[in-house]
Design an enzyme around this catalytic site. Sequence first.
Site, PDB file in Angstrom:
ATOM      1  N   CYS A 162       0.822  -1.218   0.000  1.00 29.46           N
ATOM      2  CA  CYS A 162       0.000   0.000   0.000  1.00 29.46           C
ATOM      3  C   CYS A 162       0.855   1.267   0.000  1.00 29.46           C
ATOM      4  O   CYS A 162       0.326   2.373  -0.095  1.00 29.46           O
ATOM      5  CB  CYS A 162      -0.944  -0.003   1.190  1.00 29.46           C
ATOM      6  N   ILE A 186     -12.857  -1.123  -0.224  1.00 29.07           N
ATOM      7  CA  ILE A 186     -12.129  -1.610  -1.401  1.00 29.07           C
ATOM      8  C   ILE A 186     -12.449  -0.625  -2.520  1.00 29.07           C
ATOM      9  O   ILE A 186     -13.618  -0.300  -2.741  1.00 29.07           O
ATOM     10  CB  ILE A 186     -12.587  -3.043  -1.728  1.00 29.07           C
ATOM     11  N   HIS A 221      -9.292   3.712  -0.776  1.00 28.08           N
ATOM     12  CA  HIS A 221      -7.909   3.240  -0.702  1.00 28.08           C
ATOM     13  C   HIS A 221      -7.576   2.316  -1.882  1.00 28.08           C
ATOM     14  O   HIS A 221      -7.402   1.110  -1.708  1.00 28.08           O
ATOM     15  CB  HIS A 221      -7.713   2.528   0.641  1.00 28.08           C
ATOM     16  N   LYS A 243     -10.095   5.940   4.916  1.00 25.87           N
ATOM     17  CA  LYS A 243     -11.346   5.445   5.483  1.00 25.87           C
ATOM     18  C   LYS A 243     -12.570   5.891   4.678  1.00 25.87           C
ATOM     19  O   LYS A 243     -13.466   5.097   4.405  1.00 25.87           O
ATOM     20  CB  LYS A 243     -11.455   5.946   6.934  1.00 25.87           C
TER      21      LYS A 243
END
Lengths: 131, 388
Positions: B84, B210, B334, B330
């Site tokens: 990430c 997701i 992401h 959040k």
Amino acid sequence: MTDSENAVQDAGFDEWLDAAEDGDAYYLECPNEHGSLPPRRVCPDCGATDLEEVPLPATGEIETFTVTHVPTPAFEDDAPYATAIANFGPVRITGQVVDVDLEAIEPGLTVEIEISVSETTGERVLSFSPA
Amino acid sequence: MSDVRVAGVGLTSFGNTPERTSRDLFGDATIEAFADSGVPRDDVEALLYGNFMGELSEHQGHQGPLMAEAAGIRAPATRYESACASSGVAIRDAVKRIRNGEEDVLLVGGAERMTNLGTAGATEALAIAADDLWEVRAGTTFPGAYALMAQAYFSEFGGEHEDLAHIAVKNHENALTNEKAQYQRAIDVDDVLEAPQVSSPLGLYDSCPISDGAAALVLTSEDYAAEHDLDAPVAITGTGQGGDRMALHDREHLARSPAAREAGEEAYAEAGIDASDVDVAEVHDCFTIAEVLAIEALDLEPIGEGISAARDGRTTADGETPINLSGGLKAKGHPVGATGASQIAEVSKLLAGTHPNSDHVADATTGVAHNAGGTVASATVHVLEVVA
């Protein structure tokens, strides 16, 4: 044990599971007494290459745990299941917690290594059971 | 050592667009970045591109040249993969190359296509950022790994799920004005506490979604910006990277992020600032507990006290140091390969006064972006400052 007889083994890791199934779990120790888990050629702490297999302490203590409700496909039929990190002294290990009510798991619980089997895949799973 | 200017930024909307390929998303982000920068595509000397799960989600490796094509540039292109933190490490390399005088204009960014995998497939793909032998085969998922850290944090420092819930509430609140955020919807503490459990103590609203999306940045040397009279008031003045053991169980601390601390100290030192100079930060809140660990690692909160920062209003939009004014991972979303670049884009806009939430930090001159890979076995931190 994998389902397929042709499945390639992971040298070092599958042997460790075999040993743990026989009650002979071990860790690797370098001359400077750093503990680590196989497969490994070099001590990750100091770079020493003289690593020796040393019997893992019989019991460890759960430091932290979680109950997973949303698994990967490989554990679809196993959920909900508990995963914990247990401290065996020279090494910490991650494993599933079995043979215990999920509500009864807590930090400080004393556990021993058990090799269980995934309900989803039939593959071996490194697990802990209350000692 | 020359500062590196953020000449232009581009973001797609983050969200659920399973039909869009990465090349489509990244192409889109670069159109906005070039338009924002005023830099001609022909001046770009290389593309540094972040992506994590392209092989799994769209059977596509070797994405560098593909994405150069998508961006309409003819230049060498390399893909960076660090889970990430993929585009965070790409940006760090870009900054070093421009500072060293190797290049004057670089295109940097990242993209990720994830929702086409479904929840189970994406959970599986994300899990490969953990140690396959010792973590994944024991059933560790990504939320599960962060849940282990959350539980360890509660045991060591105290705190409870309700404290974490305030972080999710804050970040959703911040996203309300971000038209490109995945969720522009307010939630309350009860929503978080009553949501389905993912991996105890973390529930659905403790977790980032997701996402599909892309981010692109045009970075230039100071000299290039001056020569071309670019409107580029914000510079990246510090970059840092830290690393840690891959498996969580091999770390010295289960409830701290030393890799992020190392990255932060390096970035602060390069920029000549300390934590008290930071006016605003975008940190890697893939799960609510991750924001706690991040702000403690960046010294924005003392160790063991980050848990109460959102609840007590220190990190809310009108608090001392607003954290994740974009909505964070959040609520903004992401898409993992795009995240690090998107954070730089958000901080840059916040400092330049062009972000919908800039009013909350009207006098801000210094911002920080923190991007983490895996359970923070990798971390990058960048300091951005208003220099013009």
